[in-house]
Every structure is written in structure tokens, then in C-alpha cells.
Scaffold this motif. Structure first.
Motif, mmCIF file in Angstrom:
data_model
loop_
_atom_site.group_PDB
_atom_site.id
_atom_site.type_symbol
_atom_site.label_atom_id
_atom_site.label_comp_id
_atom_site.label_asym_id
_atom_site.label_seq_id
_atom_site.Cartn_x
_atom_site.Cartn_y
_atom_site.Cartn_z
ATOM 1 N N TYR A 1 -19.557 82.493 -53.527
ATOM 2 C CA TYR A 1 -19.486 82.451 -52.067
ATOM 3 C C TYR A 1 -18.348 83.339 -51.586
ATOM 4 C CZ TYR A 1 -22.140 78.077 -52.595
ATOM 5 O OH TYR A 1 -23.079 77.125 -52.917
ATOM 6 N N ASN A 2 -18.646 84.282 -50.686
ATOM 7 C CA ASN A 2 -17.601 85.040 -50.000
ATOM 8 C C ASN A 2 -17.028 84.166 -48.902
ATOM 9 O OD1 ASN A 2 -17.544 87.517 -51.318
ATOM 10 N ND2 ASN A 2 -19.198 88.342 -50.079
ATOM 11 N N ILE A 3 -15.719 84.135 -48.776
ATOM 12 C CA ILE A 3 -15.080 83.350 -47.723
ATOM 13 C C ILE A 3 -15.018 84.203 -46.459
ATOM 14 C CG2 ILE A 3 -12.976 82.160 -47.005
ATOM 15 C CD1 ILE A 3 -12.420 81.641 -49.989
ATOM 16 N N LEU A 4 -15.661 83.720 -45.388
ATOM 17 C CA LEU A 4 -15.678 84.424 -44.109
ATOM 18 C C LEU A 4 -14.600 83.930 -43.159
ATOM 19 C CD1 LEU A 4 -19.548 84.470 -43.505
ATOM 20 C CD2 LEU A 4 -18.133 86.223 -44.583
ATOM 21 N N ALA A 5 -14.251 82.641 -43.256
ATOM 22 C CA ALA A 5 -13.220 82.053 -42.393
ATOM 23 C C ALA A 5 -12.629 80.840 -43.087
ATOM 24 C CB ALA A 5 -13.809 81.656 -41.045
ATOM 25 N N VAL A 6 -11.347 80.610 -42.827
ATOM 26 C CA VAL A 6 -10.631 79.458 -43.372
ATOM 27 C C VAL A 6 -10.218 78.576 -42.193
ATOM 28 C CG1 VAL A 6 -8.651 78.703 -44.748
ATOM 29 C CG2 VAL A 6 -9.771 80.887 -45.267
ATOM 30 N N LEU A 7 -10.646 77.312 -42.214
ATOM 31 C CA LEU A 7 -10.394 76.392 -41.110
ATOM 32 C C LEU A 7 -9.638 75.162 -41.613
ATOM 33 C CD1 LEU A 7 -14.017 76.553 -39.653
ATOM 34 C CD2 LEU A 7 -12.041 77.914 -38.945
ATOM 35 N N PRO A 8 -8.304 75.230 -41.666
ATOM 36 C CA PRO A 8 -7.543 74.079 -42.140
ATOM 37 C C PRO A 8 -7.435 72.986 -41.075
ATOM 38 C CG PRO A 8 -6.052 75.850 -41.548
ATOM 39 C CD PRO A 8 -7.455 76.374 -41.367
ATOM 40 N N ASP A 9 -7.367 71.736 -41.517
ATOM 41 C CA ASP A 9 -7.121 70.596 -40.636
ATOM 42 C C ASP A 9 -5.614 70.547 -40.379
ATOM 43 O OD1 ASP A 9 -6.975 68.160 -39.325
ATOM 44 O OD2 ASP A 9 -7.269 66.975 -41.143
ATOM 45 N N LEU A 10 -5.165 71.182 -39.305
ATOM 46 C CA LEU A 10 -3.728 71.305 -39.043
ATOM 47 C C LEU A 10 -3.100 70.016 -38.521
ATOM 48 C CD1 LEU A 10 -3.705 74.879 -37.484
ATOM 49 C CD2 LEU A 10 -3.093 74.201 -39.808
ATOM 50 N N VAL A 11 -3.907 69.123 -37.976
ATOM 51 C CA VAL A 11 -3.372 67.883 -37.426
ATOM 52 C C VAL A 11 -3.152 66.852 -38.532
ATOM 53 C CG1 VAL A 11 -3.808 65.974 -35.836
ATOM 54 C CG2 VAL A 11 -4.405 68.304 -35.176
ATOM 55 N N GLY A 12 -4.217 66.495 -39.229
ATOM 56 C CA GLY A 12 -4.113 65.469 -40.259
ATOM 57 C C GLY A 12 -3.777 65.997 -41.636
ATOM 58 N N LYS A 13 -3.910 67.312 -41.838
ATOM 59 C CA LYS A 13 -3.692 67.949 -43.140
ATOM 60 C C LYS A 13 -4.440 67.199 -44.240
ATOM 61 C CE LYS A 13 0.408 70.315 -41.843
ATOM 62 N NZ LYS A 13 1.668 70.874 -42.195
ATOM 63 N N ASP A 14 -5.690 66.845 -43.902
ATOM 64 C CA ASP A 14 -6.536 66.087 -44.812
ATOM 65 C C ASP A 14 -7.460 67.004 -45.620
ATOM 66 O OD1 ASP A 14 -7.709 63.561 -45.764
ATOM 67 O OD2 ASP A 14 -9.481 64.230 -44.646
ATOM 68 N N HIS A 15 -7.963 68.054 -44.989
ATOM 69 C CA HIS A 15 -8.938 68.916 -45.641
ATOM 70 C C HIS A 15 -8.830 70.346 -45.119
ATOM 71 C CE1 HIS A 15 -10.900 67.604 -41.909
ATOM 72 N NE2 HIS A 15 -11.432 68.815 -41.921
ATOM 73 N N THR A 16 -9.506 71.242 -45.822
ATOM 74 C CA THR A 16 -9.676 72.626 -45.386
ATOM 75 C C THR A 16 -11.159 72.940 -45.500
ATOM 76 O OG1 THR A 16 -7.477 73.281 -46.139
ATOM 77 C CG2 THR A 16 -9.084 75.043 -45.859
ATOM 78 N N ASP A 17 -11.731 73.512 -44.445
ATOM 79 C CA ASP A 17 -13.130 73.937 -44.460
ATOM 80 C C ASP A 17 -13.179 75.456 -44.638
ATOM 81 O OD1 ASP A 17 -14.407 71.448 -44.106
ATOM 82 O OD2 ASP A 17 -14.012 71.513 -41.963
#
Length: 105
Positions: free
Chosen positions: A82-98
Motif C-alpha cells: 500500500y502506498n501511503i497517500l495521507a497520514v491522519l493521526p488522532d491528535l486529541v486522544g493519541k489513540d490511533h493513526t489512520d
């Protein structure tokens, strides 16, 4: 995030950098990390370009919160890259990264 939903063992890779013994630039990919993730296919598109059928499959990969991931990297899960097109971190809860990704065909 429910850890039980992270069922795919994936490998994060980045392009090789530097030079080999004779001064040629390195090619290929280098492993950065291994992690467990949840993968969802979010859409697909098939088209004919230059007389050949091409397909794009989009996916969302969710992993535990992590920094240092960029769009120049890729993720291997099983035999799918999979090529990564965008990184979307959970900046509030710091629980996950999409990771918004596209299957490499």
C-alpha cells in the motif's frame, strides 16, 4: 481503540537511501517497523488507459498512535503493498493513526 480489532501484522517501509560499495545509489525499500493494524477497503476504480485496464483500490489502515510516518513510505500486509497517500493521526486522544492508502498494482 480495541486492540482485538488489529488483526493484520504489517511492515512499514521507506525508500533506501545512501550508496552501495561502488558509489551507486541504493534502490529498494528498508523496513522501519512492524505493527498490528486494521485494514478496510474504502473504494475502487477501474479504467482503460492506453488500451490497458487499470485498477485503483483505496484502503484505510488504522494502527496504534505513531509518529514519524510520511507519505513517502509504504505498508506491506501479507502480499499486498500500500502506498501511503495521507497520514491522519488522532491528535486529541493519541489513540490511533489512520493511513489513507492505495494498493500498488
Amino acid at each position: 481503540m480495541d486492540p482485538g480489532k488489529l488483526k493484520w501484522l504489517c511492515i512499514l517501509q521507506q525508500p533506501a537511501t545512501g550508496q552501495d560499495a561502488i558509489g551507486q545509489p541504493l534502490t529498494g525499500w528498508v523496513e522501519v517497523a512492524r505493527f498490528w493494524a486494521d485494514i478496510r477497503q474504502t473504494g475502487g476504480l477501474e479504467a482503460i488507459k492506453a488500451g490497458a485496464v487499470t485498477a485503483k483500490v483505496q484502503a484505510s489502515i488504522r494502527l496504534r498512535y505513531r509518529t514519524g510516518i510520511t507519505t513517502g513510505m509504504r505498508v506491506l500486509c501479507g502480499d499486498v503493498a500500500y502506498n501511503i497517500l495521507a497520514v491522519l493521526p488522532d491528535l486529541v486522544g493519541k489513540d490511533h493513526t489512520d493511513l489513507v492508502c492505495e494498493v500498488i498494482t
